[in-house]
Structures are given as C-alpha cells and as structure tokens.
Design a protein around this motif. Sequence first.
Motif, mmCIF file in Angstrom:
data_model
loop_
_atom_site.group_PDB
_atom_site.id
_atom_site.type_symbol
_atom_site.label_atom_id
_atom_site.label_comp_id
_atom_site.label_asym_id
_atom_site.label_seq_id
_atom_site.Cartn_x
_atom_site.Cartn_y
_atom_site.Cartn_z
ATOM 1 N N ALA A 169 30.151 68.250 45.842
ATOM 2 C CA ALA A 169 31.490 67.661 45.827
ATOM 3 C C ALA A 169 31.753 66.825 44.585
ATOM 4 C CB ALA A 169 31.702 66.815 47.073
ATOM 5 N N ASN A 170 30.684 66.341 43.914
ATOM 6 C CA ASN A 170 30.841 65.475 42.739
ATOM 7 C C ASN A 170 31.743 64.283 43.019
ATOM 8 O OD1 ASN A 170 29.179 67.174 41.293
ATOM 9 N ND2 ASN A 170 30.836 68.245 40.256
ATOM 10 N N GLU A 171 31.568 63.709 44.191
ATOM 11 C CA GLU A 171 32.335 62.526 44.609
ATOM 12 C C GLU A 171 31.569 61.895 45.760
ATOM 13 O OE1 GLU A 171 35.990 63.676 46.570
ATOM 14 O OE2 GLU A 171 34.891 64.655 48.182
ATOM 15 N N VAL A 172 31.944 60.665 46.106
ATOM 16 C CA VAL A 172 31.442 60.075 47.339
ATOM 17 C C VAL A 172 32.204 60.765 48.473
ATOM 18 C CG1 VAL A 172 31.280 57.956 48.697
ATOM 19 C CG2 VAL A 172 30.844 57.893 46.232
ATOM 20 N N GLY A 173 31.547 61.671 49.163
ATOM 21 C CA GLY A 173 32.232 62.479 50.181
ATOM 22 C C GLY A 173 32.344 61.773 51.519
ATOM 23 N N THR A 174 31.367 60.891 51.807
ATOM 24 C CA THR A 174 31.387 60.191 53.095
ATOM 25 C C THR A 174 31.084 58.707 52.906
ATOM 26 O OG1 THR A 174 29.018 60.555 53.502
ATOM 27 C CG2 THR A 174 30.547 62.223 54.368
ATOM 28 N N VAL A 175 31.580 57.909 53.832
ATOM 29 C CA VAL A 175 31.246 56.483 53.913
ATOM 30 C C VAL A 175 30.789 56.236 55.347
ATOM 31 C CG1 VAL A 175 32.132 54.122 53.740
ATOM 32 C CG2 VAL A 175 32.939 55.880 52.140
#
Length: 321
Positions: free
Chosen positions: A273-279
Amino acid sequence: MARFTRIAALAAVAAAFAFPALAQTAKVTPLGGIDGEFCPQDRALVFEDPNGTRILYDPGRTVAGADDPRLGKIDVILVSHMHGDHVGNAHNKEPNSGTCEKPDTSVSALPESLAVRIALAKKSKIVSGSEMPPFFAAKLKAGGGDPANAVLARFGGSVTISGIRIATVTALHSNGLDPDYIGGDLGKAMKDVGIAGDVGLATGFIVRFSNGLVTYLSGDTGILADQEVVVRNHYNAKLAVMNMGDGFSTGPTEAAYVINELVRPVSVIASHANEVGTVNGKVRAGSKTEAFIKAVKVPVYVPLSGKTMEFDATAKCTVGC
Ligand SMILES: [Zn+2]
C-alpha cells in the motif's frame, strides 16, 4: 429446520472425508513492519501449505534479517522482481523496530540481498523467472551455498516443489538490477551513468497449493490483458494478493478494476500500500487501502503483520479473517 441443519452438517463432514485435500487450508502470515498493522513497506507473506512446506514471498525490508524468529523454516523464496523493496536491499533491525510510518530499516543487505541471505541461512530454494536465477545462483555460490537452489520458472513453464506448483506470469513493471548488487568497477561505472543491470522482465506468480487452492501474486504491475487471459482463463486463480499502492504499480482504482473485471477471484489480500494502511489494526479512514476495499466486489483482507489467515481450496477464508 434443525433437522436440515444437521443433515447439511453431516453432508459437509462427509464431503470433507471424501475430499480431504479440499478441507485442508493454506495458511498466510504477513511478516510486516509492526505487529497487528498494515504498514508502508509491508510486502512479505509466508504461505504454509497443508503439507507443511513454507514459502516466503518477496521478503522486502520488513523481515529482520535471516535470523528473524518469525521466519521459522523457509523451504522456498519467491522473488517477483529485483527492486530493493521486494528482494530486500535493507531491512528492519528487529521485528517492530521503528514505527509503522517510519520503520527502522537501517541494516543493509547489500551486496547479496535479503532474499539471498535468508536462502543461505535456511537452505531455501529461490524460485524466480526471466533472467533472475543466474543472478541468484552466483550470489548463492559466492556465499558458500548451492547455486542449484536458484530455480527458474519462466513464463508459461512451472516447477513443482513438495507438491506445490509454481509458475510465473507477466507483470507490467520494470526490473533493473541496482549496481549496488554488482559492485566493483563495473558497478561503479553503471552507477556513474545511472543505468541498471538487465535481468529480464518483472513477474507475478501463480501458486497451486497441494489442497488445490490457486493463488495469484500480482507483484508490482500495471493493468495487463494477461490478468484475464492467463491468470483467470488459464490458471483460474481464486485467491489474489494484489499490489495497490499507486505510483509504482496499480493504485486502488486500477487494482480494483484488475480484480473485478480481469482476475475475478473469490478472495483478495491487499498488498504493497505504501502508506499507513491501519491504525490499531483498523483500516485508516481516507486511506488507499480503504478505497481499494470499497471498490472491490469480493472480500478484501488486510494483511495485519503476524496475523495468520487460512484459506480452503475454494479461497474461502476459514480462519483469521
Ligand atoms: Zn514495489
């Protein structure tokens, strides 16, 4: 009503005994940056066949070296292409080092690559396509390993290892070998003029587990007619691991088109995803991961690091989803 339920349950049990392979599951465990989350660098997945064979797909940078305790036994490593975030040019100091957004991938794996270091430590085979196997064979030999553990599966061909059939499929992507893996005067000269080594086309994979589950690993790719003609029509893949990070490969909209119109699997695992996909283990609002899940018509599972999912022969998730 209860009677019918009981008959249905008995029928299911009978079917499981009649086709024991179908009832068995393949396990998928993400080895990402932070336990329980889906982080920007996450690519690595460990597949465990019902017969116990363990396959590591694209170690990337989130596996903390060959002695990462999460690896266990690794029989086969699949490398889709030679970019550093897939073959592993650097890696986590230890599991969970740094944060999801900013992992500590300060340990260099050059000039061997993390895939080669793991293969040397675990005596794994590395299965790849195009002209990548001679590179891996040379690195294995230089590291005191067996060059025959670099195994070729070029487009249209396949190899069967421990009852698992592995084939490569096309991926619409680049595949330059960074001069850092080459080194010496040649590596320096290439670096000075900004060119990479040629090891052929990037790939995806089709893996048919011993229970019959057929899985498509997209690798980094754009939209490709082969995703319908080859991946769906010929291999009939039921589980897809789809890269959807945008910029370097299909973004969420394009990846959703690939899934909905071309591959049409039963289940999907989002990847790359190249992102913070989950928190806190929940999909982040406004993320690409969320956009992808919303756009896809079949269930999309988020690869939370360390959380094992199990899929039966029909690609139905039976545990951990
Ligand atoms: Zn990538």
